[in-house]
Scaffold this active site. Structure first.
Site, PDB file in Angstrom:
ATOM      1  N   ASN A 105       1.030  -0.739  -0.038  1.00  0.00           N
ATOM      2  CA  ASN A 105       0.112  -0.160   0.113  1.00  0.00           C
ATOM      3  C   ASN A 105       1.099   1.446   0.022  1.00  0.00           C
ATOM      4  O   ASN A 105       1.216   0.846   0.489  1.00  0.00           O
ATOM      5  CB  ASN A 105      -0.988  -0.344   0.883  1.00  0.00           C
ATOM      6  CG  ASN A 105      -1.905   0.904   1.089  1.00  0.00           C
ATOM      7  OD1 ASN A 105      -1.990   1.480   0.517  1.00  0.00           O
ATOM      8  ND2 ASN A 105      -1.714   1.860   2.700  1.00  0.00           N
ATOM      9  N   HIS A 107       0.631   4.840   1.502  1.00  0.00           N
ATOM     10  CA  HIS A 107      -0.377   5.852   2.089  1.00  0.00           C
ATOM     11  C   HIS A 107       0.557   6.968   1.881  1.00  0.00           C
ATOM     12  O   HIS A 107       2.435   7.314   2.126  1.00  0.00           O
ATOM     13  CB  HIS A 107      -0.325   5.454   3.522  1.00  0.00           C
ATOM     14  CG  HIS A 107      -1.262   5.724   4.294  1.00  0.00           C
ATOM     15  ND1 HIS A 107      -2.317   5.857   4.731  1.00  0.00           N
ATOM     16  CD2 HIS A 107      -0.622   7.135   5.193  1.00  0.00           C
ATOM     17  CE1 HIS A 107      -2.275   6.829   5.600  1.00  0.00           C
ATOM     18  NE2 HIS A 107      -1.175   7.622   6.171  1.00  0.00           N
ATOM     19  N   SER A 134       4.705   7.261   2.256  1.00  0.00           N
ATOM     20  CA  SER A 134       4.897   5.860   2.986  1.00  0.00           C
ATOM     21  C   SER A 134       4.430   4.654   1.845  1.00  0.00           C
ATOM     22  O   SER A 134       3.748   4.292   1.603  1.00  0.00           O
ATOM     23  CB  SER A 134       4.683   5.195   4.402  1.00  0.00           C
ATOM     24  OG  SER A 134       5.117   6.419   5.080  1.00  0.00           O
ATOM     25  N   ASP A 143      -3.167   0.932   7.652  1.00  0.00           N
ATOM     26  CA  ASP A 143      -2.053   1.449   7.651  1.00  0.00           C
ATOM     27  C   ASP A 143      -1.323   0.910   9.094  1.00  0.00           C
ATOM     28  O   ASP A 143       0.044   1.942   9.023  1.00  0.00           O
ATOM     29  CB  ASP A 143      -2.438   2.699   7.858  1.00  0.00           C
ATOM     30  CG  ASP A 143      -3.350   3.410   6.843  1.00  0.00           C
ATOM     31  OD1 ASP A 143      -3.462   2.864   5.363  1.00  0.00           O
ATOM     32  OD2 ASP A 143      -3.959   4.723   6.751  1.00  0.00           O
TER      33      ASP A 143
HETATM   34  C1  GRF Z   1      -2.571   9.138  -3.454  1.00  0.00           C
HETATM   35  O1  GRF Z   1      -2.026  10.129  -2.562  1.00  0.00           O
HETATM   36  C2  GRF Z   1      -1.954   7.795  -2.577  1.00  0.00           C
HETATM   37  O2  GRF Z   1      -1.571   7.748  -1.865  1.00  0.00           O
HETATM   38  C3  GRF Z   1      -3.334   7.988  -1.671  1.00  0.00           C
HETATM   39  O3  GRF Z   1      -4.868   8.501  -2.464  1.00  0.00           O
HETATM   40  C4  GRF Z   1      -4.325   8.840  -3.447  1.00  0.00           C
HETATM   41  C5  GRF Z   1      -4.598   8.085  -4.507  1.00  0.00           C
HETATM   42  O4  GRF Z   1      -3.646   9.202  -6.094  1.00  0.00           O
HETATM   43  N1  GRF Z   1      -3.784   6.992  -0.457  1.00  0.00           N
HETATM   44  P1  GRF Z   1      -4.038   8.132  -7.621  1.00  0.00           P
HETATM   45  O5  GRF Z   1      -5.264   8.230  -7.542  1.00  0.00           O
HETATM   46  O6  GRF Z   1      -3.188   7.046  -7.078  1.00  0.00           O
HETATM   47  O7  GRF Z   1      -3.917   9.828  -7.559  1.00  0.00           O
END
Ligand code: GRF
Length: 223
Positions: A105, A107, A134, A143
């Site tokens: 994942n 995050h 991260s 998370d």
């Molecule tokens: C990113 O900031 C990711 O870390 C978070 O949601 C956002 C997703 O962006 N969990 P995308 O859909 O890849 O443009």
């Protein structure tokens, strides 16, 4: 060629970065499916129709039912790695255990700070001077899996959640690709509650440098 399945609920810019890295030859892998809990997600449009799977969780009697359908669809494409990028639905324990060890994942915070949602606004509210992203192995607790690598950005005076989110997103893409490069090269493994890189336990997360390479914070050489 290693096979990557992506889970996304939104726009899919991380997915696009992976597709671009594959197309330019910097990530030797293939995206074998994009899976979403939002049938209208823009992320789905980034791949050909035969690679898309989506379903509305509301059409399932239970969370477990949705997770099982999602899990079966993912298992059918035989992925080596499953990457959650902006996948906003909590994955149940059974799903996580089914794919444990190949479930990653990204995050948008420097975990363990700011698990959960609204990380950018919470970072500003706390007055932090640094923020980031991260990549971690997914475990049942949200998370909370061991962090593999992080990218840091400064928080500027006058930032709001949107300007900060944009700065973080710029480093998310190279961070995720750098971790996936390690993963597809067979250099990354989840060992219980630890992470091993090249067979050695990682005691602190790797850091993304300005050239887009991962370094261990104590040793200067890029991986
Ligand atoms: C990113 O900031 C990711 O870390 C978070 O949601 C956002 C997703 O962006 N969990 P995308 O859909 O890849 O443009």
């Amino acid at each position: 060629m290693q096979r990557i399945a992506m889970l996304a609920s939104g726009r899919g810019s991380n997915l696009q970065a992976i597709l671009d890295a594959i197309a330019s030859g910097t990530l030797p892998a293939q995206v074998v499916g994009v899976f979403s809990d939002k049938p209208g997600a823009a992320a789905l449009e980034r791949v050909p129709a035969d690679l898309r799977w989506s379903a509305d969780p509301k059409s399932f009697a239970s969370r477990e039912g949705f997770d099982a359908a999602l899990g079966d669809a993912i298992a059918a494409v035989q992925p080596d790695w499953i990457v959650c990028a902006g996948y906003l639905r909590i994955l149940g324990d059974a799903f996580v255990e089914r794919f444990r060890g190949r479930l990653l994942n990204i995050h948008p915070s420097l975990l363990p700070k700011f698990r959960g949602l609204r990380t950018h606004a919470r970072c500003i509210a706390e007055g932090d001077r640094e923020h980031g992203a991260s990549v971690h192995f997914v475990i049942p607790e949200l998370d909370a899996g061991t962090v593999i690598a992080q990218a840091r950005v400064p928080v500027h005076p006058g930032d709001d959640a949107d300007t900060l989110a944009a700065r973080v997103l710029e480093v998310e893409h190279p961070l995720l690709i750098a971790v996936l490069r390690l993963a597809v090269a067979g250099r990354l493994a989840e060992r219980g509650t630890n992470v091993a890189v090249d067979g050695h336990p990682l005691f602190t997360p790797l850091l993304l440098d300005s050239a887009g390479a991962l370094r261990s914070p104590d040793a200067g050489t890029p991986l």
